[in-house]
Design a protein around this motif. Structure first.
Motif, PDB file in Angstrom:
ATOM      1  N   ARG A 111      98.539 -19.692  74.860  1.00 37.22           N
ATOM      2  CA  ARG A 111      97.849 -18.396  74.998  1.00 37.22           C
ATOM      3  C   ARG A 111      98.355 -17.403  73.964  1.00 37.22           C
ATOM      4  NH1 ARG A 111      98.295 -15.528  80.316  1.00 37.22           N
ATOM      5  NH2 ARG A 111      96.462 -14.432  79.616  1.00 37.22           N
ATOM      6  N   GLY A 112      99.669 -17.307  73.825  1.00 38.69           N
ATOM      7  CA  GLY A 112     100.257 -16.359  72.884  1.00 38.69           C
ATOM      8  C   GLY A 112      99.897 -16.682  71.448  1.00 38.69           C
ATOM      9  N   ASN A 113      99.949 -17.953  71.085  1.00 39.09           N
ATOM     10  CA  ASN A 113      99.636 -18.344  69.707  1.00 39.09           C
ATOM     11  C   ASN A 113      98.163 -18.127  69.377  1.00 39.09           C
ATOM     12  OD1 ASN A 113     102.185 -19.069  68.722  1.00 39.09           O
ATOM     13  ND2 ASN A 113     102.090 -21.034  69.773  1.00 39.09           N
ATOM     14  N   VAL A 114      97.267 -18.407  70.322  1.00 45.34           N
ATOM     15  CA  VAL A 114      95.834 -18.196  70.086  1.00 45.34           C
ATOM     16  C   VAL A 114      95.547 -16.707  69.904  1.00 45.34           C
ATOM     17  CG1 VAL A 114      93.544 -18.327  71.160  1.00 45.34           C
ATOM     18  CG2 VAL A 114      95.039 -20.335  71.151  1.00 45.34           C
ATOM     19  N   ALA A 115      96.071 -15.861  70.791  1.00 45.41           N
ATOM     20  CA  ALA A 115      95.851 -14.417  70.670  1.00 45.41           C
ATOM     21  C   ALA A 115      96.404 -13.905  69.343  1.00 45.41           C
ATOM     22  CB  ALA A 115      96.496 -13.680  71.844  1.00 45.41           C
ATOM     23  N   GLY A 122      92.173 -10.593  61.905  1.00 50.24           N
ATOM     24  CA  GLY A 122      91.497  -9.313  61.775  1.00 50.24           C
ATOM     25  C   GLY A 122      90.591  -8.978  62.950  1.00 50.24           C
ATOM     26  N   PHE A 123      90.739  -9.688  64.040  1.00 53.86           N
ATOM     27  CA  PHE A 123      89.888  -9.474  65.209  1.00 53.86           C
ATOM     28  C   PHE A 123      90.717  -8.969  66.382  1.00 53.86           C
ATOM     29  CE2 PHE A 123      88.097 -12.925  62.706  1.00 53.86           C
ATOM     30  CZ  PHE A 123      86.810 -12.450  62.483  1.00 53.86           C
ATOM     31  N   PRO A 124      90.048  -8.348  67.354  1.00 53.78           N
ATOM     32  CA  PRO A 124      90.771  -8.035  68.589  1.00 53.78           C
ATOM     33  C   PRO A 124      91.216  -9.354  69.219  1.00 53.78           C
ATOM     34  CG  PRO A 124      88.593  -6.994  68.575  1.00 53.78           C
ATOM     35  CD  PRO A 124      88.656  -7.929  67.396  1.00 53.78           C
ATOM     36  N   PRO A 125      92.424  -9.413  69.789  1.00 51.59           N
ATOM     37  CA  PRO A 125      92.889 -10.691  70.343  1.00 51.59           C
ATOM     38  C   PRO A 125      92.023 -11.148  71.510  1.00 51.59           C
ATOM     39  CG  PRO A 125      94.383  -8.912  70.944  1.00 51.59           C
ATOM     40  CD  PRO A 125      93.388  -8.335  69.983  1.00 51.59           C
ATOM     41  N   VAL A 126      91.824 -12.443  71.580  1.00 49.30           N
ATOM     42  CA  VAL A 126      91.151 -13.056  72.721  1.00 49.30           C
ATOM     43  C   VAL A 126      92.267 -13.620  73.601  1.00 49.30           C
ATOM     44  CG1 VAL A 126      89.645 -14.929  73.486  1.00 49.30           C
ATOM     45  CG2 VAL A 126      89.056 -13.611  71.446  1.00 49.30           C
ATOM     46  N   HIS A 127      92.357 -13.114  74.817  1.00 45.28           N
ATOM     47  CA  HIS A 127      93.389 -13.605  75.726  1.00 45.28           C
ATOM     48  C   HIS A 127      92.783 -14.664  76.636  1.00 45.28           C
ATOM     49  CE1 HIS A 127      96.385 -10.735  74.442  1.00 45.28           C
ATOM     50  NE2 HIS A 127      95.462  -9.808  74.478  1.00 45.28           N
ATOM     51  N   LEU A 128      93.269 -15.876  76.507  1.00 46.31           N
ATOM     52  CA  LEU A 128      92.797 -16.956  77.372  1.00 46.31           C
ATOM     53  C   LEU A 128      93.189 -16.615  78.807  1.00 46.31           C
ATOM     54  CD1 LEU A 128      93.919 -20.020  75.224  1.00 46.31           C
ATOM     55  CD2 LEU A 128      91.678 -18.930  75.279  1.00 46.31           C
ATOM     56  N   ALA A 129      92.293 -16.896  79.728  1.00 47.81           N
ATOM     57  CA  ALA A 129      92.540 -16.604  81.135  1.00 47.81           C
ATOM     58  C   ALA A 129      93.645 -17.505  81.680  1.00 47.81           C
ATOM     59  CB  ALA A 129      91.253 -16.823  81.937  1.00 47.81           C
TER      60      ALA A 129
END
Length: 154
Positions: A111-115, A122-129
């Motif tokens: 989750r942390g690495n993807v965000a 350059g994007f707002p982070p996507v937080h996996l549920a």
């Protein structure tokens, strides 16, 4: 007494590591000027592989794809893995340990690495549920049993 210790259950994390990570922005910079909200599709997977006697690699993978219409804004593919030592556990518990307990330990790192990589792109982070790996595991078991049942009837 030494014999008893040799048979005690062992469950240890040897290492957690980022196995694979990619970020693609195939339509940048033009798509970055779009005002439309992108759609987000997230796919998750779990894989368990024996490495050596009593040693297993558990990999949790995520694919995050955002699109505007049929054009990709960004695509992230990530695999976070852990090496676990698991010994002297009853065979009937191994599936749940490999399919539930180990992924629950590895997933927060993913989750942390993807965000982080999405934000660095350059994007707002996507937080996996948060994921209920027990429900995911039980669903996979039910699907496997459902697929196996017809072959038993033949």
């Amino acid at each position: 007494m030494a014999d008893q210790q040799a048979q005690d259950p062992v469950f240890q994390i040897q290492r957690v590591y980022l196995k694979d990570l990619s970020l693609e922005q195939p339509n940048s910079p033009a798509i970055l000027l779009e005002q439309e909200q992108p759609t987000v599709d997230i796919q998750l997977g779990v894989d368990a592989q024996p490495v050596a006697e009593g040693i297993f690699e558990i990999t949790v993978s995520a694919t995050v794809q955002t699109k505007i219409g049929d054009k990709t804004v960004f695509l992230v593919e990530a695999k976070q893995a852990g090496i676990f030592e698991i010994r002297h556990l009853p065979e009937e518990q191994m599936g749940a340990i490999l399919g539930i307990a180990c992924p629950q330990i590895v997933y927060p790192y993913l989750r942390g690495n993807v965000a982080d990589v999405i934000q660095r792109g350059g994007f707002p982070p996507v937080h996996l549920a948060e994921i209920n790996f027990q429900a995911m595991y039980e669903q996979q078991q039910a699907q496997a049993a459902g697929q196996a049942a017809p072959t038993l009837a033949q």
